[in-house]
Design a protein around this motif. Structure first.
Motif, PDB file in Angstrom:
ATOM      1  N   MET A   1      -5.282  38.438 -25.535  1.00 47.98           N
ATOM      2  CA  MET A   1      -5.016  38.304 -27.028  1.00 47.98           C
ATOM      3  C   MET A   1      -6.125  37.384 -27.717  1.00 47.98           C
ATOM      4  O   MET A   1      -5.952  36.446 -28.008  1.00 47.98           O
ATOM      5  CB  MET A   1      -3.729  37.318 -26.981  1.00 47.98           C
ATOM      6  CG  MET A   1      -2.389  38.018 -27.191  1.00 47.98           C
ATOM      7  SD  MET A   1      -0.975  37.129 -27.528  1.00 47.98           S
ATOM      8  CE  MET A   1      -1.036  35.868 -26.464  1.00 47.98           C
TER       9      MET A   1
ATOM     10  N   SER B   1      -1.434  48.009 -26.594  1.00 48.41           N
ATOM     11  CA  SER B   1      -1.589  46.680 -25.995  1.00 48.41           C
ATOM     12  C   SER B   1      -1.556  46.629 -24.396  1.00 48.41           C
ATOM     13  O   SER B   1      -2.042  45.958 -23.667  1.00 48.41           O
ATOM     14  CB  SER B   1      -0.610  45.583 -26.697  1.00 48.41           C
ATOM     15  OG  SER B   1       0.551  45.407 -25.945  1.00 48.41           O
TER      16      SER B   1
ATOM     17  N   HIS C   1      -5.224  41.986 -32.611  1.00 49.23           N
ATOM     18  CA  HIS C   1      -5.108  41.250 -31.271  1.00 49.23           C
ATOM     19  C   HIS C   1      -5.883  40.185 -31.107  1.00 49.23           C
ATOM     20  O   HIS C   1      -6.636  39.647 -30.568  1.00 49.23           O
ATOM     21  CB  HIS C   1      -5.968  42.221 -30.288  1.00 49.23           C
ATOM     22  CG  HIS C   1      -5.152  43.458 -30.028  1.00 49.23           C
ATOM     23  ND1 HIS C   1      -4.196  43.692 -29.184  1.00 49.23           N
ATOM     24  CD2 HIS C   1      -5.604  44.956 -30.624  1.00 49.23           C
ATOM     25  CE1 HIS C   1      -3.642  44.772 -29.446  1.00 49.23           C
ATOM     26  NE2 HIS C   1      -4.389  45.728 -29.937  1.00 49.23           N
TER      27      HIS C   1
END
Lengths: 902, 62
Positions: A1, A235, A281
């Motif tokens: 992240m 993701s 992100h």
């Protein structure tokens, strides 16, 4: 992240950690749909049946079929766990039996409707928290969810469907789910199903159904669901690439900052920030700048800020509160120092009088952001979900206003007095001074009142025509007008300064208290001190009642509290135990057992939880603001460190004691072993020599060997005797007789027994005839004398004399044994009577056990006397003194002195 | 073991007189020449000088 491992080929630690943590958890598969009726439950049951055919242990936790026949049919053959019934407000509600499923421990559990809210009285307020507990216990779960229940999409869906859904599921649940299956149905098909009556619509929604199931609506929802799933796939791909260190198009290290202001749009802004951060992100921060109340932030505004910050934390952002005078400057500073690349700001509100004083925050941000992107958004208004009333609004205080009025009155009087000396412009300055004093002393409200009153007074008393509210000359109107303007600006500035000074003061006080607390903790030596200090500090700083629980056996027990009489009832204790076991907060305002009156949270250090702190306040409403929560966390961390330190110190002490005991024991064993075996070796050696070689040995040698055997056997005997005496002394099994004895009898007996040992020494005995009889145990006392004489013989050179002398000294009789040996080394006099103490130095001849003198002391003390050692002052040699009290009614003897036995 | 080049010299090193006594008794009756020592350092000297053929050494000397 957002971890930038761009050029690094190593797998990202975050990704690896995520994978590792998944190892023991159950796997969660979510069946996601865009709208009710797409067939999520049906799909879930179909998948479950397939697993069942593969011989997986499947159990239904809770499934809602809503009476649909096709869904009902799929329940065939699956074990259904009975539900818990909860009585609430006259209704009987049923919920999933969480404990039942945990006890059953299936491989896979089906839990429908992840966003469902549990009835009050359940352990968790939401079903997704129940599922979380199932997953932690290692049970796989299938569940269903509609897209409108996703927290960060809540407002978007509300805009589309005009229905705001109250039950939401945090995004983290979706992000950590192992599989998401999108149940997709085209809008046309869904509308057809609705018309066929195959869609369950809850009663409350019937009115909105027509709009909800409009084609355009459904398309928008479908796209939301598709996009969300696609985002997740993306993701997942990124995670995979990171954990396998595959180079990929990492996004640059973005960071997002969203500015939180009070008001109804705050939470919407936060959700928007979350969506942007997800797209990039990037990690994100929610920042609120506390100006100290220029506008005097109302309770509602403070509450909305607190709520927005809490939401930000739940959505995965970092909430930050900073003090600052200039909101925009503080935001820019923070952004620059934390490498923020995107700032999200709210569209400026329409003209309020803050804008009158300067540009809106957003404009300033845009002007000063430099290279940082600024996103200006208009978030929808959200009615606050919880009616938060943490503190009742205080009544408006009248005292400051009274004070302001009196100062204006004073200024007027002063001005009237001065009027004869100065012109009226200077009088205006007097009023201005009064207004500034008001602002500094009393704050914004009273100073505004002062402005108004001063203007009126100025007009009435000083502007012609006097004593009226009219003004004759135009230039005086202008003067009054500018007076008013200056007064307003000055008082506002002063009031703002004052407010900030107050905020800073409060913060400084808090910091100081935290510092004092940490010092108190360092000084605390016992656990009770530390716990009391902690409880007191928390109670004082947060104005709550406190209990502290520490582990006892398997669970925790209350060890301290403030006020000290506070007790926990069964339910609260259960919450505390849950908190301890799961290492998570439980109770009021938390995710678990929110019905409890207390809030419990674990006290942790890096090594894990060390205890539980519980707080309670009797007033209803949320217990802690985010600021207070941080304060509690900080205090609890410090206390945890203190507890750890004391526990470790205690463990260290125990370990040292243990090591010392072990050392002594092994020294003892070594010594005894040697001292037992040496005489035995001599005995055996001599005896075997005699037996095998007696033909070859001459008389003298044979005789010498026999003597050796006898002497060494005696020596062994004495040694074992010493050991046994010592054991008896230590176990307290010694009960000395208390007969009255004549000292000279005992001395005589001792000398007789030691005569072989004392063969090479001269013995002198000096016992006065009129010594009183003493209350002694003859056997023990004789042993003492024996040991002393044996000792003297060991160390005194052959030919030297050993003297026994006794005399009455006050109410005692003292007996002294003196020798002419080297005496006791100066520094070791105090240790001479210790067990196993031997004078260090070349061992000559017979080595002792080191127990002799210790036994002497033990015996003498048991008989009520004292023994001490000293060196002779006239020459080298040791003096051992035994002091025994004279019994109350001892008869005296008139007996002639006995002769020496040499 | 038969002795051909004269009697062997044995050095007995022990701090306990009793032990020295029976060792001497046993060894000398077999024809060895026994010397007694109480401490270790003179034994090392003797060994270096070659003044002895065998040493019986107490390993627990203080």
């Amino acid at each position: 992240m957002g971890e930038n491992t761009g050029t690094d080929r190593r797998p990202s630690p975050d990704a690896l950690l995520k994978e590792a943590q998944k190892a023991h958890r159950g796997r969660l598969k979510i069946f996601l749909g865009a709208a009710p009726g797409v067939g999520k439950t049906y799909e879930m049951l179909t998948a479950a049946q397939a697993r069942k055919r593969e011989d997986v242990d499947v159990v239904i936790g809770v499934v809602e079929t809503h009476g649909r026949a096709e869904t009902q049919a799929l329940l065939e053959g699956l074990e259904i766990m009975p539900r818990r019934t909860i009585a609430y407000r006259g209704h009987t509600l049923t919920e999933m039996d969480l404990d039942g499923v945990l006890a059953r421990k299936p491989h896979l559990a089906l839990v429908d409707e992840l966003a469902h809210s549990n009835a009050p009285g359940s352990r968790h307020p939401k079903r997704y928290l129940d599922v979380e507990e199932l997953l932690t216990a290692g049970i796989d779960v299938y569940s269903t969810l509609n897209i409108q229940h996703v927290e960060s999409l809540n407002d978007v869906v509300a805009r589309i469907t005009r229905i705001r859904v109250r039950e939401t599921v945090p995004d983290s649940v979706l992000e950590t789910a192992d599989e998401i299956k999108l149940i997709d149905l085209t809008p046309t098909d869904l509308i057809q199903r609705l018309n066929e009556g195959k869609v369950y619509v809850p009663k409350q929604a019937e009115r909105a159904v027509q709009h909800y199931f409009a084609h355009g609506n459904l398309t928008a929802l479908r796209e939301l669901a598709l996009r969300r799933t696609a985002q997740r796939v993306d993701s997942q791909m990124v995670d995979y690439m990171r954990s396998h260190a595959i180079e990929g198009p990492w996004p640059a290290g973005d960071r997002v900052l969203v500015c939180i202001e009070g008001g109804p749009r705050a939470t919407g802004t936060v959700r928007h920030a979350k969506r942007l951060a997800d797209q990039l992100h990037a990690p994100w921060t929610a920042l609120n700048v506390e100006t100290g109340g220029l506008r005097g932030t109302s309770q509602a505004e403070q509450d909305s800020v607190a709520e927005a910050l809490r939401l930000a934390e739940r959505l995965g952002g970092e909430p930050v509160v900073l003090p600052g005078q200039n909101v925009a400057a503080t935001i820019i500073d923070y952004a620059r120092s934390n490498n923020v690349t995107h700032i999200i700001a709210r569209k400026p509100q329409r003209s309020r009088w803050r804008q009158w004083l300067g540009q809106s925050v957003t404009h300033q941000l845009i002007a000063r952001a430099g290279g940082i992107n600024v996103h200006v958004i208009e978030a929808p208004v959200e009615r606050p979900v919880s009616a938060v009333k943490a503190h009742p609004h205080g009544a408006v205080e009248w005292f400051p206003y009274l004070g302001a009025t009196s100062i204006v009155a004073l200024a007027t009087a002063f001005g009237v007095g001065l009027n004869h000396l100065f012109s009226i412009t200077n009088v205006a300055l007097v009023f201005l001074t009064g207004i500034l004093i008001d602002a500094v002393l009393f704050g914004r409200g009273p100073s505004l009142l002062a402005c108004l009153l001063s203007a009126l007074a100025y007009n009435f008393f000083f502007l012609p025509p006097l004593y009226t509210f009219t003004i004759a000359e135009p230039e005086n109107v202008v003067a009054l007008f500018f007076f008013g303007v200056v007064a307003l600006i000055a008082s506002n500035l002063a009031a703002r300064m004052r407010a900030q000074a107050l905020t800073a003061q409060v913060r400084a006080r808090t910091t100081d208290e935290l510092y004092q607390f940490s010092r108190k903790l360092t000084v605390a030596v016992t656990m009770d001190d530390l716990l009391w200090a902690t409880a007191h500090q928390i109670a004082r700083m947060l104005k709550v009642r406190v209990v502290l629980l520490l582990p006892e056996g398997e669970s925790v027990a209350v060890r301290a509290g403030y006020p000290p009489e506070d007790m926990l009832d069964e339910a609260d204790l259960a919450a505390a135990k849950w908190c301890w076991e799961k290492n998570r907060a439980a109770g009021r305002d938390s995710d678990t057992l929110p019905g409890a009156k207390w809030l419990f949270q674990p006290m942790r250090t890096g090594r894990g939880p060390l205890g539980v702190v519980g707080i309670i306040r009797d007033e209803p409403g949320p217990l802690l603001t985010p600021d207070q929560q941080r304060l509690l966390d900080s205090l609890s961390d410090q206390a945890a460190l203190g507890i750890e330190r004391i526990t470790l110190a205690r463990d260290l002490h125990q370990a040292r004691l243990q090591a010392e005991t072990d050392r002594l024991r092994s020294a003892l064993l070594t010594s005894i072993s040697h001292d037992l075996r040496t005489p035995l070796a001599s005995i055996l050696g001599s005896a075997t020599s005699l037996r095998s070689q007696h033909t070859v040995l001459d008389e003298e040698t044979q005789s010498a060997l026999l003597t050796t055997i006898v002497e060494e056997a005696n020596r062994l005997n004495r040694f074992i005797g010493n050991l046994l005496d010592m054991t008896r002394l230590e176990s307290g099994a010694l009960h000395p007789g208390t007969d009255l004895v004549v000292l000279s009898d005992v001395v005589g007996a001792a000398l007789q027994r030691t005569s072989p040992i004392l063969a090479e020494h001269r013995i002198e005995v000096d016992l006065p005839a009129d010594l009183p009889m003493l209350s002694l145990d003859m056997v023990l006392f004789e042993q003492v004398l024996f040991n002393l004489l044996d000792n003297a013989a060991k160390y005194a050179p052959p030919g030297s004399s050993i003297r026994l002398a006794a005399g009455q000294e006050g109410s005692n009789v003292a007996l002294r044994v003196t020798d002419e040996g080297p005496g006791v080394p100066a520094g070791e006099i105090g240790q001479v009577f210790d067990k196993f103490y031997r004078v260090k130095g070349p061992d000559r001849g017979k080595a002792g056990t080191g127990l002799g003198l210790a036994i002497c002391r033990g015996f003498i003390e048991v008989m009520g006397g004292q023994i001490s050692a000293a060196n002779r002052t006239d020459r080298s040699g040791a003096v051992f003194t035994i002091t025994v009290p004279v019994p109350a009614n001892a008869p005296r003897l008139d007996v002639a002195v006995e002769e020496n036995e040499a | 073991m038969t002795v051909d080049a004269g009697p062997l010299r044995v050095l007995v090193v022990d701090d306990e007189p009793a032990i020295r006594r029976f060792l001497r008794a046993g060894l000398s009756s077999q024809g060895y020449i026994v010397t007694e020592l109480e401490t270790g350092l003179p034994a090392v000297d003797a060994a270096r000088r070659g003044a002895t053929d065998l040493i019986v050494l107490d390993l627990g000397l203080p």
